[in-house]
Design a protein around this motif. Structure first.
Motif, mmCIF file in Angstrom:
data_model
loop_
_atom_site.group_PDB
_atom_site.id
_atom_site.type_symbol
_atom_site.label_atom_id
_atom_site.label_comp_id
_atom_site.label_asym_id
_atom_site.label_seq_id
_atom_site.Cartn_x
_atom_site.Cartn_y
_atom_site.Cartn_z
ATOM 1 N N SER A 16 0.848 -1.198 0.000
ATOM 2 C CA SER A 16 0.000 0.000 0.000
ATOM 3 C C SER A 16 0.880 1.242 0.000
ATOM 4 O O SER A 16 2.062 1.193 0.314
ATOM 5 N N PHE A 17 0.291 2.366 -0.375
ATOM 6 C CA PHE A 17 1.029 3.629 -0.490
ATOM 7 C C PHE A 17 1.508 4.123 0.873
ATOM 8 O O PHE A 17 0.791 4.068 1.856
ATOM 9 N N SER A 18 2.739 4.557 0.918
ATOM 10 C CA SER A 18 3.314 5.132 2.143
ATOM 11 C C SER A 18 3.862 6.504 1.826
ATOM 12 O O SER A 18 4.779 6.632 1.018
ATOM 13 N N PRO A 19 3.325 7.584 2.442
ATOM 14 C CA PRO A 19 3.835 8.938 2.148
ATOM 15 C C PRO A 19 5.316 9.072 2.432
ATOM 16 O O PRO A 19 6.003 9.847 1.780
ATOM 17 N N ALA A 20 5.831 8.341 3.416
ATOM 18 C CA ALA A 20 7.248 8.465 3.759
ATOM 19 C C ALA A 20 8.149 7.985 2.639
ATOM 20 O O ALA A 20 9.341 8.264 2.637
ATOM 21 N N ALA A 21 7.573 7.240 1.692
ATOM 22 C CA ALA A 21 8.384 6.705 0.604
ATOM 23 C C ALA A 21 8.592 7.715 -0.506
ATOM 24 O O ALA A 21 9.470 7.555 -1.334
ATOM 25 N N ALA A 22 7.750 8.768 -0.571
ATOM 26 C CA ALA A 22 7.758 9.669 -1.716
ATOM 27 C C ALA A 22 8.691 10.852 -1.502
ATOM 28 O O ALA A 22 8.771 11.396 -0.426
ATOM 29 N N VAL A 23 9.365 11.266 -2.559
ATOM 30 C CA VAL A 23 10.106 12.523 -2.520
ATOM 31 C C VAL A 23 9.098 13.650 -2.466
ATOM 32 O O VAL A 23 9.167 14.540 -1.636
ATOM 33 N N VAL A 24 8.127 13.613 -3.359
ATOM 34 C CA VAL A 24 6.898 14.412 -3.246
ATOM 35 C C VAL A 24 5.768 13.519 -3.725
ATOM 36 O O VAL A 24 6.007 12.452 -4.290
ATOM 37 N N SER A 25 4.549 14.016 -3.525
ATOM 38 C CA SER A 25 3.391 13.184 -3.882
ATOM 39 C C SER A 25 2.905 13.492 -5.278
ATOM 40 O O SER A 25 1.722 13.597 -5.517
ATOM 41 N N THR A 26 3.879 13.686 -6.221
ATOM 42 C CA THR A 26 3.450 14.087 -7.570
ATOM 43 C C THR A 26 4.074 13.242 -8.655
ATOM 44 O O THR A 26 4.166 13.669 -9.792
ATOM 45 N N GLY A 27 4.569 12.088 -8.316
ATOM 46 C CA GLY A 27 5.016 11.208 -9.382
ATOM 47 C C GLY A 27 6.478 10.823 -9.332
ATOM 48 O O GLY A 27 6.913 9.997 -10.124
ATOM 49 N N ALA A 28 7.305 11.403 -8.469
ATOM 50 C CA ALA A 28 8.716 11.036 -8.414
ATOM 51 C C ALA A 28 8.841 9.631 -7.863
ATOM 52 O O ALA A 28 8.124 9.252 -6.944
ATOM 53 N N ARG A 29 9.732 8.827 -8.428
ATOM 54 C CA ARG A 29 9.874 7.436 -8.014
ATOM 55 C C ARG A 29 10.896 7.305 -6.893
ATOM 56 O O ARG A 29 11.900 7.976 -6.881
ATOM 57 N N GLN A 30 10.644 6.404 -5.962
ATOM 58 C CA GLN A 30 11.531 6.118 -4.843
ATOM 59 C C GLN A 30 12.463 4.986 -5.226
ATOM 60 O O GLN A 30 12.036 3.967 -5.745
ATOM 61 N N MET A 31 13.798 5.206 -4.980
ATOM 62 C CA MET A 31 14.747 4.139 -5.270
ATOM 63 C C MET A 31 14.673 3.090 -4.174
ATOM 64 O O MET A 31 14.660 3.415 -2.994
ATOM 65 N N MET A 35 17.313 5.923 1.307
ATOM 66 C CA MET A 35 16.661 6.617 2.411
ATOM 67 C C MET A 35 16.131 7.952 1.926
ATOM 68 O O MET A 35 16.840 8.695 1.233
ATOM 69 N N GLY A 36 14.894 8.233 2.241
ATOM 70 C CA GLY A 36 14.297 9.496 1.826
ATOM 71 C C GLY A 36 14.931 10.688 2.539
ATOM 72 O O GLY A 36 15.728 10.538 3.471
ATOM 73 N N ARG A 37 14.572 11.903 2.110
ATOM 74 C CA ARG A 37 15.107 13.105 2.706
ATOM 75 C C ARG A 37 14.638 13.255 4.140
ATOM 76 O O ARG A 37 13.707 12.584 4.586
ATOM 77 N N GLU A 38 15.282 14.184 4.879
ATOM 78 C CA GLU A 38 15.013 14.353 6.300
ATOM 79 C C GLU A 38 13.531 14.592 6.590
ATOM 80 O O GLU A 38 12.982 14.075 7.578
ATOM 81 N N TRP A 39 12.849 15.383 5.742
ATOM 82 C CA TRP A 39 11.456 15.707 6.016
ATOM 83 C C TRP A 39 10.557 14.489 5.910
ATOM 84 O O TRP A 39 9.506 14.419 6.552
ATOM 85 N N THR A 40 10.988 13.480 5.102
ATOM 86 C CA THR A 40 10.177 12.260 4.977
ATOM 87 C C THR A 40 10.277 11.406 6.220
ATOM 88 O O THR A 40 9.474 10.498 6.436
ATOM 89 N N ARG A 41 11.345 11.695 7.051
ATOM 90 C CA ARG A 41 11.529 10.941 8.288
ATOM 91 C C ARG A 41 11.122 11.771 9.500
ATOM 92 O O ARG A 41 11.399 11.404 10.641
ATOM 93 N N GLY A 42 10.510 12.933 9.265
ATOM 94 C CA GLY A 42 10.039 13.773 10.348
ATOM 95 C C GLY A 42 11.136 14.551 11.056
ATOM 96 O O GLY A 42 10.937 15.065 12.155
#
Length: 275
Positions: A16-31, A35-42
């Motif tokens: 299922s979709f996880s917001p923490a996985a996205a760089v932004v919620s507009t189509g960028a793919r997660q490798m 590890m995502g950017r700092e803001w994705t980890r709060g």
């Protein structure tokens, strides 16, 4: 197939979709595995701006966020350029340490006492003053040699108040290489010694004591050496050397003396008998 209807990718292997996985919620793919950017980890607030990269859009930090959070547009912390600090002169052994202290409220600093300031020619922080060596001037107004404990005439530009620069070499007369200037000139704030006209003529110096250099003499050979007259036909023994001289016949014919110089009556022989 992993991108949901909003365009944001799922976490790799997630069902299922996880917001923490996205760089932004507009189509960028997660490798996968990245590890995502700092803001994705709060760890920092989410970027408020966006940038269209053509095939996708990324989140960027606005100018206001960058200034407030100390980050660049990608959210990376800005690092200040390293400052190469230099300690005070006394910490480098260039001057004695301050003997007093000053309470600055949250800390205490070392300061130079009034006695040290007068003796060393510094302010309370140890910075050199304009009149750094004013305390070295004795009652006559002439300064001591830098570091000397008593007055030394050799240290003075003149004995009327001009200060000698530490490490500078005095004029020739201060080192006994020439007699002392007998004149003086008022420079407004001080008086300097100058050489009188008599001293200048006798010693071959200017008023400052600098040696006068004669203008170069452009030697010109005799006229015959420049093709302006025929050469002398005779010689004269001068003891250690021999010179060429003009014969009596040449002198009468050319109107010259034996050295080849034109005579006043150079062409007297040309005057006819009628006068």
């Amino acid at each position: 197939a992993a991108v949901v209807s909003t365009g944001a990718p799922r976490m790799c292997g997630a069902s299922s979709f996880s917001p923490a996985a996205a760089v932004v919620s507009t189509g960028a793919r997660q490798m996968c595995g990245a590890m995502g950017r700092e803001w994705t980890r709060g760890e920092i607030e989410k970027p408020a701006g966006a940038r269209n990269m053509g095939t996708h859009t990324i989140g960027v930090y606005t100018a206001e966020q960058q200034a407030r959070l100390g980050v660049d547009e990608s959210g990376m912390k800005k690092t200040a350029a390293p400052v190469m600090a230099v300690g005070p002169a006394y910490s480098r052994g260039q001057i004695e340490p301050p003997a007093a202290t000053k309470n600055m409220g949250t800390f205490t600093i070392g300061v130079y006492t009034a006695e040290q300031q007068a003796r060393l020619g510094v302010d309370e922080s140890g910075n050199k003053r304009a009149a750094a060596h004013a305390a070295a001037v004795v009652s006559t107004g002439a300064p001591r040699m830098c570091g000397a404990s008593s007055f030394s005439p050799a240290a003075a530009v003149v004995s009327t108040g001009a200060r000698q620069m530490c490490g500078a070499m005095g004029r020739e007369w201060t080192r006994g290489e020439i007699e002392k200037p007998a004149g003086a000139r008022n420079m407004g704030t001080h008086t300097i010694g100058v050489y009188t006209a008599e001293q200048q003529a006798r010693l071959g110096v200017d008023e400052s004591g600098m040696k006068k250099t004669a203008a170069p003499v452009m030697a010109v050979g005799p006229a015959y050496s420049r093709g302006q007259i025929e050469p002398p036909a005779a010689t004269k023994n001068m003891g250690t050397f021999t010179i060429g001289v003009y014969t009596a016949e040449q002198q009468a014919r050319l109107g010259v003396d034996e050295s080849g110089n034109k005579r006043a009556a150079a062409h007297a022989a040309a005057v006819v008998s009628t006068g």
